[in-house]
Write a protein that holds these residues in place. Structure first.
Motif, PDB file in Angstrom:
ATOM      1  N   ALA A 108       0.923  -1.225   0.268  1.00  0.00           N
ATOM      2  CA  ALA A 108       0.093  -0.146   0.014  1.00  0.00           C
ATOM      3  C   ALA A 108       0.846   1.436   0.077  1.00  0.00           C
ATOM      4  CB  ALA A 108      -1.057  -0.137   1.228  1.00  0.00           C
ATOM      5  N   ALA A 109       1.972   1.200   0.752  1.00  0.00           N
ATOM      6  CA  ALA A 109       2.788   2.411   0.757  1.00  0.00           C
ATOM      7  C   ALA A 109       3.588   2.622  -0.616  1.00  0.00           C
ATOM      8  CB  ALA A 109       3.896   2.070   1.966  1.00  0.00           C
ATOM      9  N   ASP A 110       3.846   1.700  -1.519  1.00  0.00           N
ATOM     10  CA  ASP A 110       4.350   1.751  -2.701  1.00  0.00           C
ATOM     11  C   ASP A 110       3.238   2.668  -3.659  1.00  0.00           C
ATOM     12  OD1 ASP A 110       6.593   0.546  -1.830  1.00  0.00           O
ATOM     13  OD2 ASP A 110       6.203  -1.502  -2.748  1.00  0.00           O
ATOM     14  N   ASN A 111       1.896   2.622  -3.307  1.00  0.00           N
ATOM     15  CA  ASN A 111       1.070   3.153  -4.080  1.00  0.00           C
ATOM     16  C   ASN A 111       0.683   4.733  -3.673  1.00  0.00           C
ATOM     17  OD1 ASN A 111       0.831   0.963  -5.818  1.00  0.00           O
ATOM     18  ND2 ASN A 111      -0.868   0.178  -4.338  1.00  0.00           N
ATOM     19  N   VAL A 112       1.351   5.026  -2.867  1.00  0.00           N
ATOM     20  CA  VAL A 112       1.237   6.425  -2.352  1.00  0.00           C
ATOM     21  C   VAL A 112       1.874   7.329  -3.170  1.00  0.00           C
ATOM     22  CG1 VAL A 112       1.296   8.008  -0.266  1.00  0.00           C
ATOM     23  CG2 VAL A 112       0.697   5.826   0.059  1.00  0.00           C
ATOM     24  N   LYS A 137      14.475   1.445  -2.876  1.00  0.00           N
ATOM     25  CA  LYS A 137      14.524   2.836  -3.612  1.00  0.00           C
ATOM     26  C   LYS A 137      13.624   3.661  -2.779  1.00  0.00           C
ATOM     27  CE  LYS A 137      17.125   1.033  -6.818  1.00  0.00           C
ATOM     28  NZ  LYS A 137      18.353   1.669  -7.073  1.00  0.00           N
ATOM     29  N   GLY A 138      14.288   4.557  -1.979  1.00  0.00           N
ATOM     30  CA  GLY A 138      13.180   5.484  -1.073  1.00  0.00           C
ATOM     31  C   GLY A 138      12.947   4.998   0.171  1.00  0.00           C
ATOM     32  N   ALA A 139      12.591   5.962   1.045  1.00  0.00           N
ATOM     33  CA  ALA A 139      12.252   5.808   2.255  1.00  0.00           C
ATOM     34  C   ALA A 139      11.374   6.789   2.904  1.00  0.00           C
ATOM     35  CB  ALA A 139      13.589   5.800   3.373  1.00  0.00           C
ATOM     36  N   GLN A 140      10.793   6.346   3.963  1.00  0.00           N
ATOM     37  CA  GLN A 140       9.781   7.312   4.530  1.00  0.00           C
ATOM     38  C   GLN A 140       9.913   7.684   5.975  1.00  0.00           C
ATOM     39  OE1 GLN A 140       7.822   4.109   3.671  1.00  0.00           O
ATOM     40  NE2 GLN A 140       7.731   4.707   1.723  1.00  0.00           N
ATOM     41  N   LYS A 141       9.873   9.028   6.161  1.00  0.00           N
ATOM     42  CA  LYS A 141      10.163   9.554   7.458  1.00  0.00           C
ATOM     43  C   LYS A 141       8.953   9.154   8.576  1.00  0.00           C
ATOM     44  CE  LYS A 141      12.659  13.304   9.482  1.00  0.00           C
ATOM     45  NZ  LYS A 141      13.270  14.802   9.136  1.00  0.00           N
ATOM     46  N   THR A 142       9.305   8.645   9.424  1.00  0.00           N
ATOM     47  CA  THR A 142       8.310   8.316  10.484  1.00  0.00           C
ATOM     48  C   THR A 142       8.191   8.916  11.930  1.00  0.00           C
ATOM     49  OG1 THR A 142       9.755   6.347  11.504  1.00  0.00           O
ATOM     50  CG2 THR A 142       8.310   5.769   9.557  1.00  0.00           C
ATOM     51  N   GLY A 143       9.373   9.887  12.050  1.00  0.00           N
ATOM     52  CA  GLY A 143       9.610  10.575  13.341  1.00  0.00           C
ATOM     53  C   GLY A 143      10.603  11.751  12.981  1.00  0.00           C
ATOM     54  N   SER A 199      11.203   0.368   2.380  1.00  0.00           N
ATOM     55  CA  SER A 199      10.347  -0.842   2.106  1.00  0.00           C
ATOM     56  C   SER A 199      11.408  -1.257   0.615  1.00  0.00           C
ATOM     57  CB  SER A 199       9.119  -0.610   1.878  1.00  0.00           C
ATOM     58  OG  SER A 199       8.201  -0.144   2.990  1.00  0.00           O
ATOM     59  N   GLY A 200      11.664  -2.376   0.702  1.00  0.00           N
ATOM     60  CA  GLY A 200      12.297  -2.799  -0.442  1.00  0.00           C
ATOM     61  C   GLY A 200      12.151  -4.360  -0.720  1.00  0.00           C
ATOM     62  N   THR A 201      13.159  -5.026  -1.074  1.00  0.00           N
ATOM     63  CA  THR A 201      13.177  -6.408  -1.494  1.00  0.00           C
ATOM     64  C   THR A 201      14.196  -7.058  -0.928  1.00  0.00           C
ATOM     65  OG1 THR A 201      12.123  -6.037  -3.536  1.00  0.00           O
ATOM     66  CG2 THR A 201      13.208  -8.234  -3.542  1.00  0.00           C
ATOM     67  N   LEU A 202      14.095  -8.215  -0.315  1.00  0.00           N
ATOM     68  CA  LEU A 202      15.260  -9.058   0.157  1.00  0.00           C
ATOM     69  C   LEU A 202      15.255 -10.310  -0.663  1.00  0.00           C
ATOM     70  CD1 LEU A 202      17.023  -9.936   2.659  1.00  0.00           C
ATOM     71  CD2 LEU A 202      14.978 -10.701   3.919  1.00  0.00           C
ATOM     72  N   THR A 203      16.580 -10.532  -0.906  1.00  0.00           N
ATOM     73  CA  THR A 203      16.623 -11.877  -1.767  1.00  0.00           C
ATOM     74  C   THR A 203      17.449 -12.859  -0.947  1.00  0.00           C
ATOM     75  OG1 THR A 203      16.492 -10.726  -4.013  1.00  0.00           O
ATOM     76  CG2 THR A 203      17.608 -12.827  -3.781  1.00  0.00           C
ATOM     77  N   ARG A 223       9.325  -8.972  -0.621  1.00  0.00           N
ATOM     78  CA  ARG A 223       9.099  -7.612  -0.155  1.00  0.00           C
ATOM     79  C   ARG A 223       9.246  -7.455   1.531  1.00  0.00           C
ATOM     80  NH1 ARG A 223       9.641  -3.833  -3.423  1.00  0.00           N
ATOM     81  NH2 ARG A 223       8.282  -2.165  -1.942  1.00  0.00           N
ATOM     82  N   GLN A 224      10.209  -6.566   1.873  1.00  0.00           N
ATOM     83  CA  GLN A 224      10.623  -6.604   3.262  1.00  0.00           C
ATOM     84  C   GLN A 224      10.829  -4.976   3.661  1.00  0.00           C
ATOM     85  OE1 GLN A 224      11.240  -9.119   5.516  1.00  0.00           O
ATOM     86  NE2 GLN A 224      11.390  -7.377   6.941  1.00  0.00           N
ATOM     87  N   SER A 225      10.593  -4.579   4.914  1.00  0.00           N
ATOM     88  CA  SER A 225      10.766  -3.587   5.237  1.00  0.00           C
ATOM     89  C   SER A 225      11.728  -3.358   6.546  1.00  0.00           C
ATOM     90  CB  SER A 225       9.457  -2.501   5.582  1.00  0.00           C
ATOM     91  OG  SER A 225       8.944  -3.369   7.023  1.00  0.00           O
ATOM     92  N   ILE A 226      12.309  -2.193   6.708  1.00  0.00           N
ATOM     93  CA  ILE A 226      13.302  -2.187   7.666  1.00  0.00           C
ATOM     94  C   ILE A 226      12.971  -0.751   8.483  1.00  0.00           C
ATOM     95  CG2 ILE A 226      15.123  -3.515   6.659  1.00  0.00           C
ATOM     96  CD1 ILE A 226      16.758  -0.940   6.103  1.00  0.00           C
TER      97      ILE A 226
END
Length: 416
Positions: free
Chosen positions: A240-244, A339-345, A352-356, A363-366
């Motif tokens: 969902a975040a990717d579509n923002v 590719k890209g990040a969001q500020k949370t604070g 949010s990216g891809t873990l291989t 898909r995986q987020s850190i």
């Protein structure tokens, strides 16, 4: 009455004590899973010790004269059969156990009592089932022979009162007559006493959550432990975040690159039947380009050498490299790309990216925080990764592990 040699007496009682311990421990190992790893290594060490002592016992048998048999007929023939069977058991059980671990899919290194390396036997993997079946069958036969041997000794000492048992005592002492059998019984008790405590029952919601995870095609992560619910929610919300839509404010130029400084760390931990196994990767690289004021332009890539994983235990480190866990022979590295990040604070971010990992991409987020200012920053963060989608911990020895692994990282970076 002529006694056995002191060497034969010592080997007889030592092997008996070790066999009692092995029987006590061996039957519990199958149900312990990963919680029984250290005990399994001890079981192998004691088994090889019994093999060596048995070979020494055979050598002493032909080196030192033995007392003559005191009983003939079918009773004497039965006694000889039981003795021969015990020797076959004491040789065959360790050898089939050695063959079993040598032909297992997951090659676990064996260090006898953590010191002496034991090479695997040059046997094909197809022999594994035969070795496993033979080892189990010999265990049952050994128990039966063990009991027959004890019954025969009691018959001679209690019913026939012929004093035969004194031949296997270093001296005609009632104390030794009680002490030595008590030590054998102590081997049984000790084997039970050192078994790990039963694993706590999983919460009722956990199986349902795992079933849901399996049913959700393309799901990014398994449900996280209670302490990591926020991170699990991040993973679930990635698509969902990717579509923002991108923020209206964009950086004027490409984000500045950062050089990771020596001394950083990537660690991991996973629950194991009420305990926690923790380790780290000693070799990894990161390429980072990011403007902290415009995180949407970030470009992050981390490569991890999976063969550098260590939990501080040589046995378990060897297992990590095997197919059951990281499979480093076919998949030597893991990669995370975002590719890209969001500020949370104020200083917090989510990427949010891809873990291989092991040939599987998900898909995986850190989550991470930045501290400091200017051209030098400190980075610390975490992630929660499900094992099942990547096939990490896919064997019987992993049955006690939690479904999710916690990853943490920290390092310093300097702007180039």
């Amino acid at each position: 009455m002529q006694r056995y040699s002191l060497a034969a007496i010592f080997l007889h009682w030592t092997i008996a004590i070790l066999l009692a311990f092995q029987i006590s421990v061996g039957w519990a190992l199958e149900d312990l899973g990963a919680r029984g790893f250290a005990l399994f290594q001890l079981h192998k060490s004691v088994g090889i010790t019994i093999l060596v002592l048995t070979l020494a016992r055979i050598a002493v048998r032909y080196w030192k004269p033995r007392p003559a048999p005191v009983e003939g007929g079918w009773q004497g023939a039965l006694a000889k059969t039981v003795h021969a069977g015990l020797y076959l058991f004491m040789l065959g059980a360790p050898l089939t156990g050695w063959a079993l671990v040598s032909t297992a899919k997951v090659k676990v290194p064996t260090l006898i009592f953590g010191v002496i390396p034991l090479p695997h036997l040059p046997l094909p993997i197809s022999a594994h089932e035969l070795a496993e079946g033979g080892h189990g069958l010999l265990a049952w036969i050994g128990i039966a022979l063990f009991l027959l041997h004890v019954a025969g000794a009691l018959r001679h000492h209690v019913l026939l009162r012929d004093g035969l048992i004194w031949r296997m005592m270093p001296a005609r002492s009632p104390v030794l007559l009680v002490l030595l059998p008590a030590l054998v019984l102590g081997g049984l008790v000790l084997g039970k006493a050192i078994l790990p405590a039963p694993a706590p029952k999983a919460a009722a919601a956990q199986p349902a959550a795992l079933n849901a995870m399996d049913a959700m095609e393309g799901a990014e992560a398994a449900p996280a432990p209670v302490g990591n619910k926020v991170e699990a929610a991040d993973n679930a919300a990635t698509s969902a975040a990717d579509n923002v839509a991108a923020p209206e404010e964009t950086p004027l130029g490409p984000p500045p690159p950062w050089a990771v400084q020596p001394g950083g760390r990537i660690g991991f931990s996973v629950g194991n039947g009420g305990e926690t196994i923790s380790g780290s990767f000693s070799r990894w690289t990161a390429k980072i380009a990011m403007d902290p004021d415009h995180p949407e332009s970030a470009d992050i890539r981390v490569d991890i050498d999976l063969a550098s994983a260590s939990v501080g235990n040589a046995y378990q480190d060897g297992m990590l490299a095997g197919d059951e866990f990281f499979g480093t022979a076919a998949h030597p590295s893991a990669r995370f790309v975002a590719k890209g990040a969001q500020k949370t604070g104020a200083n917090g971010y989510r990427a949010s990216g891809t873990l291989t990992l092991k040939g599987v991409s998900r898909r995986q987020s850190i989550r991470f925080t930045l501290s400091g200012s200017g051209d030098r920053r400190k980075v610390s963060g975490s992630a929660t990764i499900a094992r099942a989608p990547f096939g990490v911990g896919n064997g019987d020895s992993s049955s006690g592990l939690d479904p999710s692994v916690s990853v943490d990282f920290s390092f310093s970076a300097a702007r180039r």
